[in-house]
Design a protein around this motif. Structure first.
Motif, PDB file in Angstrom:
ATOM      1  N   SER A 173       0.910  -1.112   0.053  1.00  0.00           N
ATOM      2  CA  SER A 173       0.009   0.000   0.078  1.00  0.00           C
ATOM      3  C   SER A 173       0.782   1.315  -0.094  1.00  0.00           C
ATOM      4  O   SER A 173       2.001   1.258   0.681  1.00  0.00           O
ATOM      5  CB  SER A 173      -0.933   0.058   1.035  1.00  0.00           C
ATOM      6  N   GLY A 174       0.452   2.272  -0.717  1.00  0.00           N
ATOM      7  CA  GLY A 174       1.306   3.380  -0.965  1.00  0.00           C
ATOM      8  C   GLY A 174       0.551   4.687  -0.918  1.00  0.00           C
ATOM      9  O   GLY A 174      -0.684   4.741  -1.246  1.00  0.00           O
ATOM     10  N   ALA A 175       1.053   5.673  -0.228  1.00  0.00           N
ATOM     11  CA  ALA A 175       0.540   6.937   0.032  1.00  0.00           C
ATOM     12  C   ALA A 175       1.265   7.966  -1.071  1.00  0.00           C
ATOM     13  O   ALA A 175       2.402   8.355  -0.536  1.00  0.00           O
ATOM     14  CB  ALA A 175       0.465   7.459   1.252  1.00  0.00           C
ATOM     15  N   ARG A 176       0.835   8.104  -2.210  1.00  0.00           N
ATOM     16  CA  ARG A 176       1.597   9.039  -3.117  1.00  0.00           C
ATOM     17  C   ARG A 176       3.253   8.247  -3.294  1.00  0.00           C
ATOM     18  O   ARG A 176       4.091   9.004  -3.441  1.00  0.00           O
ATOM     19  CB  ARG A 176       1.700  10.319  -2.845  1.00  0.00           C
ATOM     20  N   GLY A 207      -1.003  12.969   6.680  1.00  0.00           N
ATOM     21  CA  GLY A 207      -0.934  13.989   7.524  1.00  0.00           C
ATOM     22  C   GLY A 207      -1.348  15.350   7.207  1.00  0.00           C
ATOM     23  O   GLY A 207      -1.634  16.149   8.054  1.00  0.00           O
ATOM     24  N   TYR A 208      -1.323  15.671   6.193  1.00  0.00           N
ATOM     25  CA  TYR A 208      -1.733  17.004   5.569  1.00  0.00           C
ATOM     26  C   TYR A 208      -3.144  17.402   5.895  1.00  0.00           C
ATOM     27  O   TYR A 208      -3.994  16.773   5.912  1.00  0.00           O
ATOM     28  CB  TYR A 208      -1.386  17.166   4.056  1.00  0.00           C
ATOM     29  N   ARG A 209      -3.198  18.943   5.794  1.00  0.00           N
ATOM     30  CA  ARG A 209      -4.539  19.230   6.211  1.00  0.00           C
ATOM     31  C   ARG A 209      -5.644  18.972   5.408  1.00  0.00           C
ATOM     32  O   ARG A 209      -6.771  18.751   5.569  1.00  0.00           O
ATOM     33  CB  ARG A 209      -4.604  20.813   6.432  1.00  0.00           C
ATOM     34  N   GLY A 210      -5.155  18.790   4.116  1.00  0.00           N
ATOM     35  CA  GLY A 210      -6.299  18.589   3.042  1.00  0.00           C
ATOM     36  C   GLY A 210      -6.431  17.313   2.922  1.00  0.00           C
ATOM     37  O   GLY A 210      -7.444  16.712   1.982  1.00  0.00           O
ATOM     38  N   ILE A 211      -5.822  16.257   3.501  1.00  0.00           N
ATOM     39  CA  ILE A 211      -6.293  14.743   3.700  1.00  0.00           C
ATOM     40  C   ILE A 211      -7.370  14.466   4.604  1.00  0.00           C
ATOM     41  O   ILE A 211      -7.291  14.800   5.625  1.00  0.00           O
ATOM     42  CB  ILE A 211      -4.980  14.234   3.963  1.00  0.00           C
ATOM     43  N   ASP A 212      -8.594  13.612   3.978  1.00  0.00           N
ATOM     44  CA  ASP A 212      -9.614  13.212   4.892  1.00  0.00           C
ATOM     45  C   ASP A 212      -8.991  12.344   6.229  1.00  0.00           C
ATOM     46  O   ASP A 212      -8.120  11.500   5.766  1.00  0.00           O
ATOM     47  CB  ASP A 212     -10.512  12.322   4.104  1.00  0.00           C
ATOM     48  N   TYR A 213      -9.452  12.797   7.292  1.00  0.00           N
ATOM     49  CA  TYR A 213      -9.043  12.030   8.643  1.00  0.00           C
ATOM     50  C   TYR A 213      -9.066  10.480   8.335  1.00  0.00           C
ATOM     51  O   TYR A 213      -8.562   9.649   8.827  1.00  0.00           O
ATOM     52  CB  TYR A 213      -9.827  12.419   9.802  1.00  0.00           C
ATOM     53  N   ALA A 214     -10.204  10.085   7.530  1.00  0.00           N
ATOM     54  CA  ALA A 214     -10.385   8.652   7.416  1.00  0.00           C
ATOM     55  C   ALA A 214     -10.026   8.214   5.755  1.00  0.00           C
ATOM     56  O   ALA A 214     -10.808   6.952   5.549  1.00  0.00           O
ATOM     57  CB  ALA A 214     -12.234   8.653   7.403  1.00  0.00           C
ATOM     58  N   GLN A 215      -9.340   8.915   5.456  1.00  0.00           N
ATOM     59  CA  GLN A 215      -8.702   8.558   4.027  1.00  0.00           C
ATOM     60  C   GLN A 215      -8.260   7.019   3.845  1.00  0.00           C
ATOM     61  O   GLN A 215      -7.562   6.446   4.755  1.00  0.00           O
ATOM     62  CB  GLN A 215      -7.393   9.527   3.588  1.00  0.00           C
ATOM     63  N   ARG A 216      -8.815   6.283   3.008  1.00  0.00           N
ATOM     64  CA  ARG A 216      -8.285   4.834   2.677  1.00  0.00           C
ATOM     65  C   ARG A 216      -7.304   4.958   1.715  1.00  0.00           C
ATOM     66  O   ARG A 216      -7.112   5.487   0.817  1.00  0.00           O
ATOM     67  CB  ARG A 216      -9.539   4.141   2.332  1.00  0.00           C
ATOM     68  N   TYR A 217      -6.451   3.766   1.830  1.00  0.00           N
ATOM     69  CA  TYR A 217      -5.394   3.675   0.796  1.00  0.00           C
ATOM     70  C   TYR A 217      -5.453   2.289   0.215  1.00  0.00           C
ATOM     71  O   TYR A 217      -5.824   1.283   0.925  1.00  0.00           O
ATOM     72  CB  TYR A 217      -3.920   3.713   1.545  1.00  0.00           C
ATOM     73  N   ASP A 218      -5.357   2.116  -1.091  1.00  0.00           N
ATOM     74  CA  ASP A 218      -5.559   0.982  -1.812  1.00  0.00           C
ATOM     75  C   ASP A 218      -4.444  -0.223  -1.322  1.00  0.00           C
ATOM     76  O   ASP A 218      -3.277   0.101  -1.020  1.00  0.00           O
ATOM     77  CB  ASP A 218      -5.199   1.179  -3.271  1.00  0.00           C
ATOM     78  N   LEU A 219      -5.042  -1.447  -1.522  1.00  0.00           N
ATOM     79  CA  LEU A 219      -4.255  -2.408  -0.965  1.00  0.00           C
ATOM     80  C   LEU A 219      -3.874  -3.359  -2.337  1.00  0.00           C
ATOM     81  O   LEU A 219      -4.894  -3.636  -2.970  1.00  0.00           O
ATOM     82  CB  LEU A 219      -4.879  -3.424   0.153  1.00  0.00           C
ATOM     83  N   HIS A 220      -2.686  -3.685  -2.365  1.00  0.00           N
ATOM     84  CA  HIS A 220      -2.137  -4.556  -3.603  1.00  0.00           C
ATOM     85  C   HIS A 220      -1.645  -5.909  -2.886  1.00  0.00           C
ATOM     86  O   HIS A 220      -0.837  -5.762  -2.302  1.00  0.00           O
ATOM     87  CB  HIS A 220      -1.266  -3.929  -4.548  1.00  0.00           C
ATOM     88  N   ASN A 221      -2.258  -6.935  -3.642  1.00  0.00           N
ATOM     89  CA  ASN A 221      -1.655  -8.394  -2.988  1.00  0.00           C
ATOM     90  C   ASN A 221      -0.963  -8.922  -4.563  1.00  0.00           C
ATOM     91  O   ASN A 221      -1.428  -9.161  -5.482  1.00  0.00           O
ATOM     92  CB  ASN A 221      -2.801  -9.274  -2.618  1.00  0.00           C
ATOM     93  N   LEU A 222       0.249  -9.256  -4.018  1.00  0.00           N
ATOM     94  CA  LEU A 222       1.202  -9.748  -5.301  1.00  0.00           C
ATOM     95  C   LEU A 222       1.743 -11.376  -4.734  1.00  0.00           C
ATOM     96  O   LEU A 222       2.144 -11.559  -3.666  1.00  0.00           O
ATOM     97  CB  LEU A 222       2.473  -9.048  -5.402  1.00  0.00           C
ATOM     98  N   GLN A 223       1.929 -12.110  -5.729  1.00  0.00           N
ATOM     99  CA  GLN A 223       2.538 -13.346  -5.505  1.00  0.00           C
ATOM    100  C   GLN A 223       4.163 -13.090  -5.746  1.00  0.00           C
ATOM    101  O   GLN A 223       4.406 -12.726  -6.668  1.00  0.00           O
ATOM    102  CB  GLN A 223       2.040 -14.508  -6.493  1.00  0.00           C
ATOM    103  N   ILE A 224       4.802 -13.567  -4.774  1.00  0.00           N
ATOM    104  CA  ILE A 224       6.352 -13.505  -4.909  1.00  0.00           C
ATOM    105  C   ILE A 224       7.086 -14.411  -5.684  1.00  0.00           C
ATOM    106  O   ILE A 224       6.810 -15.808  -5.623  1.00  0.00           O
ATOM    107  CB  ILE A 224       6.903 -13.510  -3.554  1.00  0.00           C
ATOM    108  N   ARG A 225       7.525 -14.239  -6.908  1.00  0.00           N
ATOM    109  CA  ARG A 225       8.361 -15.000  -7.624  1.00  0.00           C
ATOM    110  C   ARG A 225       9.662 -14.901  -7.216  1.00  0.00           C
ATOM    111  O   ARG A 225      10.490 -14.108  -6.868  1.00  0.00           O
ATOM    112  CB  ARG A 225       8.071 -14.604  -9.113  1.00  0.00           C
ATOM    113  N   ASP A 226      10.390 -16.223  -7.285  1.00  0.00           N
ATOM    114  CA  ASP A 226      11.911 -16.222  -6.914  1.00  0.00           C
ATOM    115  C   ASP A 226      12.798 -15.511  -7.861  1.00  0.00           C
ATOM    116  O   ASP A 226      13.473 -14.629  -7.241  1.00  0.00           O
ATOM    117  CB  ASP A 226      12.340 -17.583  -7.553  1.00  0.00           C
ATOM    118  N   ASP A 227      12.498 -14.879  -9.172  1.00  0.00           N
ATOM    119  CA  ASP A 227      13.459 -14.072  -9.881  1.00  0.00           C
ATOM    120  C   ASP A 227      12.886 -12.580  -9.659  1.00  0.00           C
ATOM    121  O   ASP A 227      13.467 -11.671 -10.542  1.00  0.00           O
ATOM    122  CB  ASP A 227      13.573 -14.633 -11.142  1.00  0.00           C
ATOM    123  N   CYS A 228      12.036 -12.202  -8.962  1.00  0.00           N
ATOM    124  CA  CYS A 228      11.511 -10.890  -8.860  1.00  0.00           C
ATOM    125  C   CYS A 228      12.202 -10.108  -7.959  1.00  0.00           C
ATOM    126  O   CYS A 228      12.846 -10.599  -6.862  1.00  0.00           O
ATOM    127  CB  CYS A 228       9.911 -10.967  -8.423  1.00  0.00           C
TER     128      CYS A 228
END
Length: 311
Positions: A195-198, A220-241
Motif C-alpha cells: 500500500s502506498g500514499a503517493r 498527515g496534511y490538512r487537505g487529507i481526509d481524516y478517514a482517508q483509505r489507501y489501496d491495497l495490492h496483493n502480489l505473488q512473490i516469484r523467485d526471480d523478482c
C-alpha cells in the motif's frame, strides 16, 4: 635701500606665516593619522570579535546537527535486520544535508516482515523532525492492527500525524506530512502486500518493470481526509523478482544537457539494466547513474532507494 629692506621684511613675515601654517597643518595631519589608526584598530578588533562569535555559533550549531544525525540514524534498522529478512537487499539513504526528511523501517510483524520507505516534508532539520514524528506514528499504529494490514497502517499513520501536528482541526499553523510506501512480505505464503500514499512500488520481473501505483493522497496534511483509505495490492512473490521503493529525490533530480528531471522512465530503464547484478552492486550503479546525470547541478532533495529480493 630702505625700500629693499621693507620688501625683504614683508617676504620674511609671509614666509614665517606660511611656515607656521605648514607646521599647524602637519600637526593636524599627524593628529588625524593617530585618530585613524585608533579607529582602524577598533574596527579590526570589532570584526575579529564578530568573526569569533560567528565561528562559535557555527561550531555549536554544527555539533548539534551532527548529534541530531546520530539520533536520527539510531532509529533506522540495522543491516542485520535487513539481512535476516531478505535473500539480498540494499539501502541507499543519502540526506541532502547532515540530517534529512527520508526515513525507512524494517522489522518483524506477526508472521512476516514489514518494510517501508517514507519521504517527509522538507529536508535538513525540519525534515528530520518529521521523520521522528512519522516513526512514532508507525510504532504507535502497528500493535493495534492485524499483521500485514498495511492499508489500515497507513490510514492510522495519517490520523496520528494529523492529531500530533494539530492538522485535524483549525488549530495549529503547520501543514506538513509525508509520502510512504509499505510492503508486508509473508515468505511462508509467498505473498507481498503493498500500500502506498503517493508512493509507488517497482517490480522487476525478468526484463519487465512493473509499477504498482499507490493512492494519490499523502499522509498527515490538512487537505487529507481524516478517514482517508489507501489501496491495497496483493502480489505473488516469484523467485526471480526484485522489488524497489524510491523517494522522489532521485526521480525529481535535475541534470543532463537539457536540465530535465531524472524521471520515472529513466529510473525504470536503470532498474532493468542493473536488476540481475547483486544488490550491493546495484546500489553503487544507481548512485553512479544519478551522479553522472546530476553533473554540476546541486542536489535538490534527500535521495533514498531500497531494493530487495525475497528468495
Amino acid at each position: 635701500m630702505n625700500d629693499s629692506l621693507t620688501a625683504l621684511e614683508k617676504e620674511n613675515r609671509i614666509l614665517r606665516k606660511q611656515l607656521a601654517r605648514s607646521e599647524s597643518n602637519r600637526a593636524i595631519g599627524e593628529g588625524m593619522k593617530d585618530q585613524m589608526d585608533v579607529l582602524y584598530q577598533s574596527v579590526i578588533e570589532d570584526l575579529q570579535a564578530t568573526k569569533n562569535s560567528l565561528t562559535d555559533a557555527f561550531d555549536t550549531i554544527s555539533e548539534s546537527i551532527h548529534y541530531a544525525s546520530r539520533i536520527q540514524r539510531s532509529v533506522l534498522p540495522t543491516t542485520e535486520v535487513m539481512a535476516r529478512a531478505f535473500a539480498d537487499h540494499f539501502v541507499l539513504w543519502e540526506p541532502r544535508d547532515v540530517v534529512g526528511g527520508d526515513i525507512y523501517w524494517c522489522g518483524r510483524w506477526g508472521d512476516g516482515v514489514l518494510i517501508l520507505l517514507g519521504d517527509c516534508t522538507g529536508h535538513g532539520v525540519p525534515g528530520a523532525f518529521m521523520t521522528l514524528i512519522a516513526i512514532g506514528a508507525i510504532e504507535r499504529a502497528k500493535p493495534d492492527l492485524a499483521a500485514g494490514d498495511v492499508s489500515t497502517l497507513i490510514q492510522r499513520v495519517n490520523q496520528y500525524v494529523q492529531t500530533t501536528l494539530g492538522q485535524d482541526s483549525h488549530r495549529g499553523e503547520s501543514d506538513d506530512g509525508l509520502e510512504l510506501g509499505a510492503c508486508f512480505v509473508n515468505t511462508a505464503a509467498r505473498t507481498l502486500t503493498y500500500s502506498g500514499a503517493r508512493f509507488d512500488l517497482f517490480v522487476v520481473d525478468r526484463d519487465e518493470v512493473l509499477e504498482i501505483k499507490g493512492t494519490k493522497k499523502g499522509i498527515g496534511y490538512r487537505g487529507i481526509d481524516y478517514a482517508q483509505r489507501y489501496d491495497l495490492h496483493n502480489l505473488q512473490i516469484r523467485d526471480d523478482c526484485r522489488y524497489y521503493l524510491t523517494s522522489d529525490g532521485l526521480i525529481d533530480q535535475i541534470g543532463g544537457e537539457r536540465r530535465r528531471s531524472f524521471g520515472k522512465k529513466r529510473f525504470r530503464a536503470l532498474l532493468r539494466s542493473v536488476a540481475q547484478s547483486p544488490m550491493s552492486e546495484q546500489s553503487h550503479r544507481i548512485l553512479q547513474a544519478l551522479a553522472d546525470f546530476q553533473g554540476a547541478e546541486k542536489r535538490r532533495d534527500d535521495v533514498s532507494v531500497i531494493g530487495f529480493k525475497v528468495f
